[in-house]
Design a protein around this motif. Sequence first.
Motif, PDB file in Angstrom:
ATOM      1  N   THR A   1      11.075  -6.385   2.018  1.00  0.00           N
ATOM      2  CA  THR A   1      10.669  -5.616   1.099  1.00  0.00           C
ATOM      3  C   THR A   1      11.740  -5.700  -0.014  1.00  0.00           C
ATOM      4  O   THR A   1      12.712  -5.933   0.262  1.00  0.00           O
ATOM      5  CB  THR A   1      10.266  -4.306   1.368  1.00  0.00           C
TER       6      THR A   1
ATOM      7  N   ILE B   1       2.639  -2.040  -2.758  1.00  0.00           N
ATOM      8  CA  ILE B   1       2.567  -0.734  -1.909  1.00  0.00           C
ATOM      9  C   ILE B   1       2.692   0.347  -2.739  1.00  0.00           C
ATOM     10  O   ILE B   1       2.968   0.267  -3.893  1.00  0.00           O
ATOM     11  CB  ILE B   1       4.442  -0.580  -1.614  1.00  0.00           C
TER      12      ILE B   1
ATOM     13  N   ASN C   1      10.941  -0.698  -2.979  1.00  0.00           N
ATOM     14  CA  ASN C   1       9.594  -0.756  -2.234  1.00  0.00           C
ATOM     15  C   ASN C   1       8.432  -0.726  -2.729  1.00  0.00           C
ATOM     16  O   ASN C   1       7.565  -0.067  -2.609  1.00  0.00           O
ATOM     17  CB  ASN C   1       9.671   0.542  -1.263  1.00  0.00           C
TER      18      ASN C   1
ATOM     19  N   VAL D   1       5.438  -5.620  -0.028  1.00  0.00           N
ATOM     20  CA  VAL D   1       6.049  -6.486   1.154  1.00  0.00           C
ATOM     21  C   VAL D   1       5.697  -7.848   0.963  1.00  0.00           C
ATOM     22  O   VAL D   1       4.678  -7.987   0.235  1.00  0.00           O
ATOM     23  CB  VAL D   1       5.729  -5.795   2.495  1.00  0.00           C
TER      24      VAL D   1
ATOM     25  N   SER E   1      11.350   1.063   4.979  1.00  0.00           N
ATOM     26  CA  SER E   1      11.539   1.205   3.468  1.00  0.00           C
ATOM     27  C   SER E   1      12.924   1.895   3.183  1.00  0.00           C
ATOM     28  O   SER E   1      13.719   2.150   4.147  1.00  0.00           O
ATOM     29  CB  SER E   1      10.478   2.414   3.010  1.00  0.00           C
TER      30      SER E   1
ATOM     31  N   TYR F   1       6.974  -0.558   7.913  1.00  0.00           N
ATOM     32  CA  TYR F   1       5.884  -1.622   7.696  1.00  0.00           C
ATOM     33  C   TYR F   1       5.987  -2.681   8.887  1.00  0.00           C
ATOM     34  O   TYR F   1       7.297  -3.196   9.022  1.00  0.00           O
ATOM     35  CB  TYR F   1       6.051  -2.274   6.606  1.00  0.00           C
TER      36      TYR F   1
END
Length: 375
Positions: A120, A142, A124, A127, A71, A78
Amino acid sequence: MKKIISISLLFISFGTFSLAQKSQSNFKILIGTYTNAGNSEGIYYYQFNKDGSAKSISQQKAEEPSFLITSTNQQFVYSVNELGKGNGAVSAYAFNKTTGEFKLLNSVLSGGDHPCHISTDRKNRFVFVSNYSGGNLSAIAINADGSLSNEKQTIQHTGSGANKARQEKAHVHSAVLSPDEKYLIVQDLGTDKISVYGVNLNNQRKPLSENPISVFNCNPGDGPRHISFHPSKPFVYAVQELTGSVTVLAFNNGELKKVQQINMFDQVTDKKSGAADIHLSPDGKFLYASNRADYNDLAIYTIAANGLLTWVGSQPTLGLAPRNFAIDPTGNFLLAANQNSNEIVVFKRNKTTGLLKDTGNRIAVGRPVCIQFVN
């Protein structure tokens, strides 16, 4: 002309982030790997020092975490789980970059088989996952706590390409937001198409336009794989896996127009290409692209003021299958992940010539696929 100038300014503001990091001398790196060969257990976290050496901090067990991102605040990681047979997934981790501690928040299905790339937006909110065997892409929301929602928008590609062995159907290989985050540029190796989707990050259910707003058709059999944006000019550079070439594309209001295509080698031979990754130096003066198969090297280009490339040489990666590589934010080092020889080779960059020199430093890790720097 006014439109081009405004886009250039967006690229300049986007590049400021990298330039501001140059005062730092020590970084950390996250490494995604393949675990199916049994010599890797998942995600690895290393201290990377200003002399090019590295020291292990921690690792997180995971299944096939081939590609990963952090992030913007670097409190979350992720990772795709590159599995087939309906098991392709994405995992979210809370991450302490100081201690290296990972905490699995959740895993959700990616919407297709063998997810191989993830990106991303800066805030954020989503994704964006590329499912290679599934031939599709998914936008996954997210949640506020950093976990992943089960809500997703999946867009299916169809078609095939000239290379019947590799392009029998759609193979989405990467999806990257434009610097202004108004567009998602999607590379489909199977259909030789680069599709541009409109983006509305405020739409939690369907952030992407249902259909591309434009499509660029690569040469038959090219196999577009990854792209990289110039930090200050309205150009996109696409690496073509199957032909071992780089396509230079002017990017304006969601439209891509080819201005150059150049080989990753000096002379055409009967060698087989397996081009993989592509990145620009932080100052935007040089471009690098990795080539696997019979080459196992990095092509090096200078970038002219008009965005065009000149091939200046190739650097062997001193290993097998350089699937991914990364340049540190200072531009001093390039790290090449040699997947099939189980190590990352650290090169020193000459910022004047763009050429690379082996530092002698190695990071031993099984089946490395992805390298991400952490500040």
